[in-house]
Write an enzyme that holds these catalytic residues in place. Structure first.
Site, PDB file in Angstrom:
ATOM      1  N   ARG A  60       0.877  -1.173   0.000  1.00  0.00           N
ATOM      2  CA  ARG A  60       0.000   0.000   0.000  1.00  0.00           C
ATOM      3  C   ARG A  60       0.910   1.217   0.000  1.00  0.00           C
ATOM      4  O   ARG A  60       1.332   1.702   1.056  1.00  0.00           O
ATOM      5  CB  ARG A  60      -0.916  -0.016   1.224  1.00  0.00           C
ATOM      6  CG  ARG A  60      -2.010  -1.061   1.174  1.00  0.00           C
ATOM      7  CD  ARG A  60      -2.928  -0.847  -0.021  1.00  0.00           C
ATOM      8  NE  ARG A  60      -4.128  -1.673   0.059  1.00  0.00           N
ATOM      9  CZ  ARG A  60      -5.050  -1.695  -0.907  1.00  0.00           C
ATOM     10  NH1 ARG A  60      -4.915  -0.965  -2.014  1.00  0.00           N
ATOM     11  NH2 ARG A  60      -6.118  -2.460  -0.785  1.00  0.00           N
ATOM     12  N   ALA A  73     -10.397  -7.568  -1.963  1.00  0.00           N
ATOM     13  CA  ALA A  73     -11.206  -6.359  -2.124  1.00  0.00           C
ATOM     14  C   ALA A  73     -10.921  -5.741  -3.482  1.00  0.00           C
ATOM     15  O   ALA A  73      -9.961  -6.117  -4.159  1.00  0.00           O
ATOM     16  CB  ALA A  73     -10.888  -5.358  -1.018  1.00  0.00           C
ATOM     17  N   GLU A  90     -13.530  -9.987  -8.171  1.00  0.00           N
ATOM     18  CA  GLU A  90     -12.314  -9.746  -7.385  1.00  0.00           C
ATOM     19  C   GLU A  90     -11.851 -11.012  -6.655  1.00  0.00           C
ATOM     20  O   GLU A  90     -10.656 -11.256  -6.514  1.00  0.00           O
ATOM     21  CB  GLU A  90     -12.528  -8.615  -6.376  1.00  0.00           C
ATOM     22  CG  GLU A  90     -12.624  -7.226  -6.997  1.00  0.00           C
ATOM     23  CD  GLU A  90     -11.281  -6.720  -7.523  1.00  0.00           C
ATOM     24  OE1 GLU A  90     -10.236  -7.325  -7.213  1.00  0.00           O
ATOM     25  OE2 GLU A  90     -11.282  -5.732  -8.269  1.00  0.00           O
ATOM     26  N   GLU A  94      -8.153 -12.150  -7.297  1.00  0.00           N
ATOM     27  CA  GLU A  94      -7.146 -12.043  -6.239  1.00  0.00           C
ATOM     28  C   GLU A  94      -6.740 -13.386  -5.651  1.00  0.00           C
ATOM     29  O   GLU A  94      -5.579 -13.563  -5.291  1.00  0.00           O
ATOM     30  CB  GLU A  94      -7.627 -11.096  -5.127  1.00  0.00           C
ATOM     31  CG  GLU A  94      -7.680  -9.641  -5.593  1.00  0.00           C
ATOM     32  CD  GLU A  94      -7.595  -8.644  -4.445  1.00  0.00           C
ATOM     33  OE1 GLU A  94      -7.696  -9.055  -3.282  1.00  0.00           O
ATOM     34  OE2 GLU A  94      -7.440  -7.449  -4.736  1.00  0.00           O
ATOM     35  N   GLU A 139       2.437 -10.444  -8.990  1.00  0.00           N
ATOM     36  CA  GLU A 139       3.305 -11.016  -7.967  1.00  0.00           C
ATOM     37  C   GLU A 139       3.288 -10.159  -6.707  1.00  0.00           C
ATOM     38  O   GLU A 139       3.839 -10.552  -5.700  1.00  0.00           O
ATOM     39  CB  GLU A 139       4.730 -11.143  -8.494  1.00  0.00           C
ATOM     40  CG  GLU A 139       5.390  -9.831  -8.822  1.00  0.00           C
ATOM     41  CD  GLU A 139       6.615 -10.051  -9.700  1.00  0.00           C
ATOM     42  OE1 GLU A 139       7.635  -9.414  -9.434  1.00  0.00           O
ATOM     43  OE2 GLU A 139       6.542 -10.868 -10.637  1.00  0.00           O
TER      44      GLU A 139
END
Lengths: 175, 175
Positions: A60, A73, A90, A94, A139
């Site tokens: 992040r 998410a 998603e 994910e 990755e």
């Protein structure tokens, strides 16, 4: 208590966030000005099978975190796509799974003083690798199957609102 | 997983939010661009006495809510003020109380994909009217003492992240 909008001026229009200065008049006559960050909204998924909840770690950049522990998410970034479909997409992208059972458990605003971002939280059960797209090649999203009997440790590590709400809700529901 | 900042451009500087376009380079060489909304941060207070938790209702103009049910809270808008002092000040200003016992229970980011807003949550016990400033005259913040044996109803009504995290945490701790 009630108020009416008086007008707004868009001061920044980005790819995700749009910022506007908005004025409102309350019933008592007082006028207030608010800086509003408009956001398309997002979904979060509590994906549970018998003994684990599926989490992710990802960088992040804007908070300087290398590997933020979060539930799967994504933003509502496909025009017209209902939140449930975004959540299903998603989960496949994910962690590479589909779910037989979907239930919306709540929706909330991340920061209602200055942003209209709303997050829809879903419980996804009956997980399967069948029928799901392959997890997107990225990755930088690590898939983390987390044992439900160590949920407290995930709650202690998580630092983002959607994941904390999701895991506190899950811990309270019982396993 | 790691990354380094490459540079940023401030595209809007408001009273509360500042928006910048920032670039980062990951270890694998890929460069990414992020819209970042900088925010001073905030505090939220779980103020509990024997049988109730003290909540508020207030208008949230940017999400169009007339009376959002929330825990007492406030922005870190006094330069240099530590979060605990902000929490103590806000508890006095919003509900006119002081607390003998303060404990930080966690801190989290409201929306780490695009904002650096961080919220510190405190548990305040040993409440008293003595020594607290009078609640600020603000007819738009309604003080709501909420019975702890009806906490589920507050969780069902709340729609903002800090209050949901606070009340789910409180419900799980046991009363």
């Amino acid at each position: 208590m009630s108020f009416e909008p008086l007008g707004k001026e868009i001061v920044f229009a980005g790819k995700i966030a749009t910022v506007s200065i908005e004025r409102y008049r309350h019933d008592d006559g007082e006028e207030v000005t608010r800086e509003k960050v408009s956001h398309p909204g997002a979904v979060g998924i509590i994906a549970v099978d018998g003994e684990q909840v599926w989490l992710t770690r990802q960088p992040r950049e804007v908070i300087g975190q290398q590997a933020s522990l979060e539930i799967p998410a994504g933003k509502l970034d496909v025009a017209g796509e209902p939140p449930l479909e975004t959540a299903q997409r998603e989960l496949a992208e994910e962690i590479g799974k589909s779910a037989a059972d979907w239930r919306e458990i709540m929706a909330f605003h991340t920061s209602p003083g200055f942003s209209d971002e709303r997050v829809w939280l879903y419980l996804a059960e009956g997980l399967s690798d069948d029928g799901a797209a392959e997890a997107e090649e990225n990755e930088r999203i690590e898939i983390v199957p987390w044992p439900l009997d160590r949920l407290d440790e995930a709650i202690a590590e998580c630092e983002d609102s959607k994941s904390l709400i999701a895991l506190l809700w899950l811990a309270r529901r019982g396993l």
